[in-house]
Design an enzyme around this catalytic site. Structure first.
Site, PDB file in Angstrom:
ATOM      1  N   SER A   3       0.871  -1.165   0.000  1.00 54.80           N
ATOM      2  CA  SER A   3       0.000   0.000   0.000  1.00 54.80           C
ATOM      3  C   SER A   3       0.910   1.217   0.000  1.00 54.80           C
ATOM      4  O   SER A   3       1.789   1.350   0.862  1.00 54.80           O
ATOM      5  CB  SER A   3      -0.873  -0.020   1.255  1.00 54.80           C
ATOM      6  OG  SER A   3      -1.935   0.887   1.124  1.00 54.80           O
ATOM      7  N   GLU A   4       0.728   2.124  -0.970  1.00 56.16           N
ATOM      8  CA  GLU A   4       1.722   3.176  -1.163  1.00 56.16           C
ATOM      9  C   GLU A   4       1.769   4.191  -0.020  1.00 56.16           C
ATOM     10  O   GLU A   4       2.696   4.984   0.069  1.00 56.16           O
ATOM     11  CB  GLU A   4       1.526   3.889  -2.511  1.00 56.16           C
ATOM     12  CG  GLU A   4       0.228   4.637  -2.666  1.00 56.16           C
ATOM     13  CD  GLU A   4      -0.803   3.840  -3.435  1.00 56.16           C
ATOM     14  OE1 GLU A   4      -0.818   2.604  -3.321  1.00 56.16           O
ATOM     15  OE2 GLU A   4      -1.613   4.472  -4.144  1.00 56.16           O
ATOM     16  N   ASN A   5       0.781   4.137   0.891  1.00 51.83           N
ATOM     17  CA  ASN A   5       0.859   5.007   2.063  1.00 51.83           C
ATOM     18  C   ASN A   5       1.732   4.425   3.168  1.00 51.83           C
ATOM     19  O   ASN A   5       1.815   5.013   4.249  1.00 51.83           O
ATOM     20  CB  ASN A   5      -0.542   5.338   2.594  1.00 51.83           C
ATOM     21  CG  ASN A   5      -1.353   4.110   2.936  1.00 51.83           C
ATOM     22  OD1 ASN A   5      -1.326   3.137   2.203  1.00 51.83           O
ATOM     23  ND2 ASN A   5      -2.067   4.137   4.037  1.00 51.83           N
ATOM     24  N   SER A  10       8.230   4.295   0.519  1.00 47.86           N
ATOM     25  CA  SER A  10       7.257   3.523  -0.243  1.00 47.86           C
ATOM     26  C   SER A  10       7.421   3.776  -1.742  1.00 47.86           C
ATOM     27  O   SER A  10       7.473   2.837  -2.546  1.00 47.86           O
ATOM     28  CB  SER A  10       5.854   3.918   0.204  1.00 47.86           C
ATOM     29  OG  SER A  10       4.888   3.197  -0.515  1.00 47.86           O
TER      30      SER A  10
END
Lengths: 232, 218, 232, 218
Positions: free
Chosen positions: D45-47, D87
């Protein structure tokens, strides 16, 4: 969970070929991958280009690979404390590229972060700047430096889990986290290898996605270069 | 003339409460010993530690805890550990308030040479180029002259440069000098027993002397 | 140890002037500095440029500052979920600069790492690339992007100590660590403020050198935008 | 014709053991539900999370743990947390093996448009431009045509571009298609009940059909 475990250092280095470019973690002898260096010594792979902040000492760390003439080129910021190194360098048997320490760290970080080039003030006006593009931002001059990447990155961590998540301890962290991100194949040796779920996800320094092979090292010497005690 | 400890003691007087400080190898490392107890500072080690403590006792020695000179150290309460990339990030972004390092030569416009002597084995610049390119305030600890009496405070450096126009202050064995923004070594203090005349003779670069020059108080 | 404590959010924002540039941590409503946003609302400072991945929702987060017209410009990657924002934007009352999320993160990181510019592939061939320098490295085209810095960076952490060392929890970390490094003044609010020595130095995410003011926040709402449950 | 769940199920067949995968918002998020149990993958998840677990039970909900769609999630054993900079570092350096996302339009050379419709409120590109610029392998989940029947598989995108020459495969409600390196949509499979003729009519860009086109097996 993706299992990254290999049996030992020998299995981890199985496909490192002659003339490979390696990143090797550590600062001085602190946080170096002792087991993997021994396996490279045993394997006898030659013509290596080693990207590492230092070059070990005569009888430990990368110094061992220098003695056996396995290293063709060192890319480092400081290479003192090593007589064999000095001899080979003076006799033209070894290439050396010296890079400011912060630039070296950032170039490794850039390699692992998909940033092909960046600007830094380090080295402006010095011989490090020769042949490099300079540019002024906000009235200050900067050099353009490019990323570094490696065929294999070899790092040492304190704890790791089966999926390659790593935690470092003390100043043994140093170059290991950036180098771990910049290898086509990243090999991690750890003092303690634990099942997934045993490391706190908040405390992981290197996420397992960067690590391709992990094993528990043994017989760590963790040699101290300058044992300095308080005088009381 | 000051000995190494004298230089370290004098530099310690430049340290102000609340500073983050990076100490180079050699004399700069000694400075830590002479910072008054009532002054709170945090020492940064570019290999990844904020809050360097004293050298360890025998039973505290930890191979995973060294300074940039590869000496064993301890941590202070409130210490933080980080990678070399993060360490030089804080250095480049000017978060370190004071950098103290050694030099072979300094020029009157603040250039410094401290990493390479032609003809000798080159060991590398380590973190020196990063530090001098980014530090907000650099104090140099150095000998005023070489062993054969040649001045090391020059119009222009003769050795390969580490960084340009970066040194703000010099504490040598003979004197304390500021480097003025427009260039020139401004003499501030004499070492005990050293005359202004001796300093003049030992300084090849432009020396600026205004009014009475008092002796250091160390 | 250098003591960075201030009494509360009001003291922390005491010198934030009109037309300041602020970085505000958080992703959606996760990890946002709730107490400091409230203090800015109370202080009524105007003309703010806010660098933040998102713009909150109508009645929470940065959305509160939009409602009171305290924000002149948003620099973000995604600004949905906010009707007042949409109204002001369509009426030309608010400027918006949209930046790819990874580029935004890296520009903040660059600001705090002393890197004035770097190259990234994100946005090549799109309107994001308009007016920007492109360059080819290894056959791939990249854009040059410049650092972002702020007059004040406002971050939210889980735990912090008196000297400003911070630890984040879960995905509430997001933009907070980079923004913490890129402010001329960095304000940190934490859920738990502890004396120095209580945090493990290995586990600190933001070293205290980056933090100028720290206080323990209160009454955290920690609102959830999309409460999504498993269907069993 | 496939519904959203059908598209998700078909994409799930593309998932291979050992992959790190980033799933976009919408249909791509659903893919996670249909990955066979014997296939080990890690969802990014890019967060700032590797190892997204299922949505939480009521008593597991944690405001500090969300995915990039801002939905509450859980973590898997072996999860790791990190900053947004780290990320996107792993995304840009190609460590994510497969990226699955939605699109408004895809062109026959692999350009994708999925962030902006002229005349409508622009909400932003989020992480989409970073993902498409760096992903090694991108599969797009999309409707083959708009509501008024216009093809979304085009010679050239008409909407503002998110990224150039990046899409490798499309799973639409009507078909599975590869985008060939030299350009062109190569038809691989038909959705249940959809004829090759219907796909031809629904594809404005260059469609390549070789041999018998079998129906999907989902």
């Amino acid at each position: 969970m993706i299992d990254k475990r290999v049996k030992d250092a020998d299995e981890a280095v199985r496909d490192i070929a002659d003339n490979s470019t390696l990143m090797i973690g550590g600062f001085g002898l602190c946080g170096i991958p002792e087991n993997t260096i021994s396996a490279l010594l045993k394997k006898g792979v030659k013509g290596l280009t080693c990207i590492s902040n230092n070059a070990g000492v005569d009888d430990f760390g990368i110094g061992l690979l220098l003695k056996t003439r396995q290293v063709k080129k060192m890319i480092s910021s400081y290479v003192g404390e090593n007589e064999e190194f000095e001899r080979q360098l003076l006799h033209g048997e070894l290439e050396v590229e010296l890079i400011p320490q912060g630039t070296l760290a950032e170039r490794c970080r850039a390699g692992g972060a998909g940033i092909p080039a960046f600007f830094t003030p380090a080295g402006v006006g010095t011989e490090v700047a020769e042949g490099k593009e300079t540019r002024v931002f906000n009235g200050k001059t900067y050099l353009m430096e490019q990323w570094l990447r490696a065929d294999f990155s070899i790092v040492k961590a304190w704890k790791g889990d089966h999926s390659g998540n790593l935690m470092y301890r003390g100043t043994a962290r140093n170059f290991n986290p950036m180098m771990a991100t910049a290898g086509s194949i990243t090999i991690a040796e750890v003092e303690e290898l634990v099942p997934v779920g045993e490391l706190n996800p908040n405390e992981i320094h290197t996420p397992g996605i960067f690590v391709h092979r992990i094993f528990q090292g043994k017989n760590y010497e963790k040699r101290i270069e300058q044992r300095t005690l308080t005088k009381i | 003339m000051l000995d190494k400890i004298g230089i370290a003691k004098r530099i310690a007087q430049e340290v102000k409460n609340g500073m983050y400080i990076n100490l180079g190898i050699g004399i700069p490392t000694l400075v830590a010993n002479y910072i008054p107890k009532n002054i709170n500072v945090v020492l940064q080690s570019e290999n990844g530690l904020l809050g360097i403590g004293p050298f360890p006792k025998e039973n505290e020695v930890d191979a995973d805890l060294i300074n940039a000179g590869k000496q064993t150290v301890t941590m202070m309460p409130g210490s933080a550990l980080f990678s070399s990339a993060d360490s030089f990030g804080m250095i480049r972004s000017g978060k370190v308030d004071l950098t103290i390092l050694g030099a072979m030569e300094v020029s009157e416009n603040g250039d410094i040479a401290n990493w390479k002597v032609p003809g000798k084995m080159v060991k590398g610049m380590g973190g020196a180029m990063d530090l001098v390119a980014s530090a907000k305030n650099i104090i140099v600890a150095m000998q005023h002259c070489s062993k054969d009496g040649a001045s090391k405070l020059l119009t222009k450096c003769t050795l390969p440069i580490t960084g340009l126009k970066c040194v703000k202050k010099i504490v040598s064995d003979m004197a304390v000098l500021d480097i003025l923004p427009q260039g020139g070594f401004k003499l501030l203090e004499r070492a005990p027993g050293v005359s202004v005349e001796q300093i003049k003779n030992a300084t090849q670069g432009k020396l600026i002397i205004e009014g009475e020059i008092s002796e250091m108080n160390i």
